[in-house]
Scaffold this active site. Sequence first.
Site, PDB file in Angstrom:
ATOM      1  N   HIS A  67     -19.460 -64.162 -33.770  1.00 32.48           N
ATOM      2  CA  HIS A  67     -20.591 -64.468 -34.627  1.00 32.48           C
ATOM      3  C   HIS A  67     -20.904 -65.953 -34.546  1.00 32.48           C
ATOM      4  O   HIS A  67     -20.008 -66.774 -34.343  1.00 32.48           O
ATOM      5  CB  HIS A  67     -20.298 -64.090 -36.083  1.00 32.48           C
ATOM      6  CG  HIS A  67     -20.116 -62.614 -36.291  1.00 32.48           C
ATOM      7  ND1 HIS A  67     -19.553 -62.082 -37.420  1.00 32.48           N
ATOM      8  CD2 HIS A  67     -20.420 -61.564 -35.504  1.00 32.48           C
ATOM      9  CE1 HIS A  67     -19.509 -60.764 -37.334  1.00 32.48           C
ATOM     10  NE2 HIS A  67     -20.032 -60.434 -36.169  1.00 32.48           N
ATOM     11  N   THR A  68     -22.164 -66.304 -34.719  1.00 34.41           N
ATOM     12  CA  THR A  68     -22.568 -67.699 -34.708  1.00 34.41           C
ATOM     13  C   THR A  68     -21.920 -68.425 -35.881  1.00 34.41           C
ATOM     14  O   THR A  68     -22.098 -68.036 -37.032  1.00 34.41           O
ATOM     15  CB  THR A  68     -24.096 -67.817 -34.803  1.00 34.41           C
ATOM     16  OG1 THR A  68     -24.689 -67.112 -33.710  1.00 34.41           O
ATOM     17  CG2 THR A  68     -24.524 -69.282 -34.758  1.00 34.41           C
ATOM     18  N   GLN A  69     -21.150 -69.453 -35.592  1.00 39.09           N
ATOM     19  CA  GLN A  69     -20.464 -70.203 -36.634  1.00 39.09           C
ATOM     20  C   GLN A  69     -21.333 -71.310 -37.224  1.00 39.09           C
ATOM     21  O   GLN A  69     -21.169 -71.690 -38.371  1.00 39.09           O
ATOM     22  CB  GLN A  69     -19.174 -70.817 -36.068  1.00 39.09           C
ATOM     23  CG  GLN A  69     -18.193 -69.796 -35.547  1.00 39.09           C
ATOM     24  CD  GLN A  69     -17.719 -68.854 -36.654  1.00 39.09           C
ATOM     25  OE1 GLN A  69     -17.307 -69.285 -37.717  1.00 39.09           O
ATOM     26  NE2 GLN A  69     -17.792 -67.560 -36.388  1.00 39.09           N
ATOM     27  N   TRP A 108     -29.209 -67.766 -39.314  1.00 38.17           N
ATOM     28  CA  TRP A 108     -29.185 -69.157 -39.779  1.00 38.17           C
ATOM     29  C   TRP A 108     -30.602 -69.702 -39.880  1.00 38.17           C
ATOM     30  O   TRP A 108     -30.990 -70.620 -39.158  1.00 38.17           O
ATOM     31  CB  TRP A 108     -28.336 -70.005 -38.843  1.00 38.17           C
ATOM     32  CG  TRP A 108     -26.891 -69.630 -38.858  1.00 38.17           C
ATOM     33  CD1 TRP A 108     -26.286 -68.642 -38.148  1.00 38.17           C
ATOM     34  CD2 TRP A 108     -25.860 -70.246 -39.640  1.00 38.17           C
ATOM     35  NE1 TRP A 108     -24.944 -68.592 -38.425  1.00 38.17           N
ATOM     36  CE2 TRP A 108     -24.646 -69.567 -39.339  1.00 38.17           C
ATOM     37  CE3 TRP A 108     -25.835 -71.307 -40.550  1.00 38.17           C
ATOM     38  CZ2 TRP A 108     -23.446 -69.916 -39.929  1.00 38.17           C
ATOM     39  CZ3 TRP A 108     -24.632 -71.652 -41.132  1.00 38.17           C
ATOM     40  CH2 TRP A 108     -23.452 -70.959 -40.820  1.00 38.17           C
TER      41      TRP A 108
END
Length: 274
Positions: free
Chosen positions: A39-41, A149
């Site tokens: 997952h995009t951190q 995000w």
Amino acid sequence: MNHHPAAWGQPLTAHQQFDMYSTFPVSNSSMPTTAPVGHTQQPLVTGTSVIGLKYKDGVMLAADNLASYGSLARFRDIQRLHPLGTHTVLGAAGDMSDFQYLKKELDGLLREEEALKLTDGHPPLAPKNIYTFLANLFYARRSRINPLWNACLVGGWDFEKDEPFLGYVDLLGTTYTAPTLATGFGMHLAQPLLREKFEATAGVDGTGPLMSAEEAEAVLNECMKVLYYRDARSINKYQIAKVTKNGVEISDSKSAPTVWDFAEGLRGYGAQEQ
């Protein structure tokens, strides 16, 4: 037998039996078939503030054309205002790859709705429908610890209530509507200017007449100039989207006049005489 480690436990073909020390190719079946889920951190390529306000004839949104790679002003021709259907505009701040995903999902949804309209006369999606869809999508992704995000503004014309619509959605699933909205640093720098101008015409309770199109565009231009002065992730190249009963209009990129003469008197800025 072949003693090469890559061939341990692997049978030899008839051809390879003539070369006992050749390396038998490792079968793909012995490798993992799927990679670990990632997952995009944190966002990488990002856009900054989007601002919007209601005016007499509809809604106006503004966003600059910069997508920053960290602190590097990398991409200077990105359009962060995306038309959805005929009477809705989406403006997005935050991760640009997630914004591309949102555009793909929403455009696909609108194509499906258009097909339904042709078959059973299903009405097109209103701005508040897209706003509700985004609210559920953002909250679902946040609940799976895989958020989008972004912070988005949805502006459009609500034909059911015959009035402009403006709503906010962010990566936590936070949602609200207001006559003036902003994301990012615009919440701190532009929102006070937008509210001051809105309340000067419509009153604190918002029951008075809304500002004209010329007044709305002027205050957006002023806000974009202030953001360029104060936000290090902004540039002086932006677009303004207008949504009225007649449809969506997104301007070409423009810039606001700026003055930097004051910087010459600041110590440590440019050449200084001792």
